[in-house]
Motif scaffolding. Structure first.
Motif, PDB file in Angstrom:
ATOM      1  N   GLU A  48       0.815  -1.211   0.000  1.00 29.05           N
ATOM      2  CA  GLU A  48       0.000   0.000   0.000  1.00 29.05           C
ATOM      3  C   GLU A  48       0.851   1.266   0.000  1.00 29.05           C
ATOM      4  OE1 GLU A  48      -3.034  -0.178   3.007  1.00 29.05           O
ATOM      5  OE2 GLU A  48      -3.485  -2.263   2.522  1.00 29.05           O
ATOM      6  N   GLY A  49       2.177   1.076   0.050  1.00 24.31           N
ATOM      7  CA  GLY A  49       3.088   2.216   0.049  1.00 24.31           C
ATOM      8  C   GLY A  49       3.521   2.603  -1.350  1.00 24.31           C
ATOM      9  N   ASP A  50       4.301   3.660  -1.437  1.00 19.12           N
ATOM     10  CA  ASP A  50       4.782   4.175  -2.714  1.00 19.12           C
ATOM     11  C   ASP A  50       6.146   3.587  -3.049  1.00 19.12           C
ATOM     12  OD1 ASP A  50       2.585   5.877  -3.126  1.00 19.12           O
ATOM     13  OD2 ASP A  50       3.481   7.412  -1.850  1.00 19.12           O
ATOM     14  N   VAL A  51       6.373   3.387  -4.346  1.00 14.98           N
ATOM     15  CA  VAL A  51       7.660   2.900  -4.848  1.00 14.98           C
ATOM     16  C   VAL A  51       8.304   4.001  -5.671  1.00 14.98           C
ATOM     17  CG1 VAL A  51       8.802   1.225  -6.345  1.00 14.98           C
ATOM     18  CG2 VAL A  51       6.890   0.509  -4.898  1.00 14.98           C
ATOM     19  N   GLU A  52       9.580   4.250  -5.383  1.00 12.22           N
ATOM     20  CA  GLU A  52      10.353   5.193  -6.180  1.00 12.22           C
ATOM     21  C   GLU A  52      11.722   4.581  -6.413  1.00 12.22           C
ATOM     22  OE1 GLU A  52      12.167   9.624  -5.804  1.00 12.22           O
ATOM     23  OE2 GLU A  52      10.110   9.323  -5.097  1.00 12.22           O
ATOM     24  N   GLY A  53      12.041   4.328  -7.660  1.00 15.20           N
ATOM     25  CA  GLY A  53      13.309   3.670  -7.981  1.00 15.20           C
ATOM     26  C   GLY A  53      13.318   2.274  -7.397  1.00 15.20           C
ATOM     27  N   CYS A  54      14.307   1.988  -6.563  1.00 14.15           N
ATOM     28  CA  CYS A  54      14.430   0.677  -5.925  1.00 14.15           C
ATOM     29  C   CYS A  54      14.046   0.732  -4.451  1.00 14.15           C
ATOM     30  CB  CYS A  54      15.859   0.153  -6.062  1.00 14.15           C
ATOM     31  SG  CYS A  54      16.283  -0.293  -7.744  1.00 14.15           S
ATOM     32  N   THR A  55      13.205   1.701  -4.084  1.00  9.48           N
ATOM     33  CA  THR A  55      12.797   1.875  -2.694  1.00  9.48           C
ATOM     34  C   THR A  55      11.278   1.848  -2.581  1.00  9.48           C
ATOM     35  OG1 THR A  55      14.732   3.251  -2.267  1.00  9.48           O
ATOM     36  CG2 THR A  55      12.954   3.403  -0.676  1.00  9.48           C
ATOM     37  N   ILE A  56      10.795   1.130  -1.573  1.00 14.90           N
ATOM     38  CA  ILE A  56       9.369   1.148  -1.262  1.00 14.90           C
ATOM     39  C   ILE A  56       9.208   1.774   0.118  1.00 14.90           C
ATOM     40  CG2 ILE A  56       9.342  -1.194  -0.267  1.00 14.90           C
ATOM     41  CD1 ILE A  56       6.480  -1.437  -1.561  1.00 14.90           C
ATOM     42  N   GLU A  57       8.193   2.611   0.268  1.00 19.53           N
ATOM     43  CA  GLU A  57       7.956   3.305   1.532  1.00 19.53           C
ATOM     44  C   GLU A  57       6.689   2.783   2.185  1.00 19.53           C
ATOM     45  OE1 GLU A  57       8.256   7.838   2.993  1.00 19.53           O
ATOM     46  OE2 GLU A  57       6.792   7.494   1.411  1.00 19.53           O
ATOM     47  N   CYS A  58       6.778   2.451   3.465  1.00 17.44           N
ATOM     48  CA  CYS A  58       5.607   2.025   4.231  1.00 17.44           C
ATOM     49  C   CYS A  58       4.679   3.224   4.402  1.00 17.44           C
ATOM     50  CB  CYS A  58       6.037   1.487   5.588  1.00 17.44           C
ATOM     51  SG  CYS A  58       4.652   1.011   6.642  1.00 17.44           S
ATOM     52  N   TRP A  59       3.424   3.014   4.130  1.00 17.76           N
ATOM     53  CA  TRP A  59       2.441   4.100   4.183  1.00 17.76           C
ATOM     54  C   TRP A  59       2.149   4.566   5.603  1.00 17.76           C
ATOM     55  CZ3 TRP A  59      -1.932   3.195   6.988  1.00 17.76           C
ATOM     56  CH2 TRP A  59      -2.216   1.862   7.297  1.00 17.76           C
ATOM     57  N   LEU A  60       2.383   3.726   6.607  1.00 12.38           N
ATOM     58  CA  LEU A  60       1.983   4.069   7.969  1.00 12.38           C
ATOM     59  C   LEU A  60       2.955   5.018   8.667  1.00 12.38           C
ATOM     60  CD1 LEU A  60      -0.169   3.662  10.121  1.00 12.38           C
ATOM     61  CD2 LEU A  60       1.105   1.662  10.921  1.00 12.38           C
ATOM     62  N   HIS A  61       4.227   4.639   8.739  1.00 13.96           N
ATOM     63  CA  HIS A  61       5.201   5.467   9.455  1.00 13.96           C
ATOM     64  C   HIS A  61       6.330   5.970   8.574  1.00 13.96           C
ATOM     65  CE1 HIS A  61       3.631   3.076  13.002  1.00 13.96           C
ATOM     66  NE2 HIS A  61       3.308   4.314  13.266  1.00 13.96           N
TER      67      HIS A  61
END
Length: 106
Positions: A48-61
């Motif tokens: 459910e998080g965002d992906v940019e390049g080779c990184t995924i970000e957790c949407w919660l924290h």
């Protein structure tokens, strides 16, 4: 690759994510990554998080993980998430769901 599961057809989607068992497959330019779909910090779906390049970000924290290694690249997470080997065969993308690793697959 034993214990593999199809994550979909290559070229079927331009980019994005596809469910493959308990993990997530993400297509970069011409490389596919698969990680466990649970943040190691908060136990919520990384898909459910965002992906940019080779990184995924957790949407919660906002914890960030390298899709290649599963290692956190930003707080508050301190533990890696498992990554899974991917392979393309006859236009299908397969994920080795039984063999998780914390190191990049070469």
């Amino acid at each position: 690759m034993r214990g593999r599961r199809s994550a979909g057809r290559r070229g079927h989607r331009r980019s994005g994510q596809r469910r493959a068992g308990g993990g997530r497959a993400h297509r970069g330019r011409s490389v596919f990554f698969a990680i466990r779909d649970v943040c190691s910090h908060a136990e919520v779906p990384l898909s459910e998080g965002d992906v940019e390049g080779c990184t995924i970000e957790c949407w919660l924290h906002g914890s960030q993980f390298d899709l290649r290694t599963g290692k956190p690249t930003g707080p508050p997470a301190t533990e890696a998430v498992p990554t899974y080997e991917t392979r393309i065969s006859d236009g299908d993308v397969y994920v080795a769901v039984q063999t998780a690793t914390q190191e990049p697959v070469k």
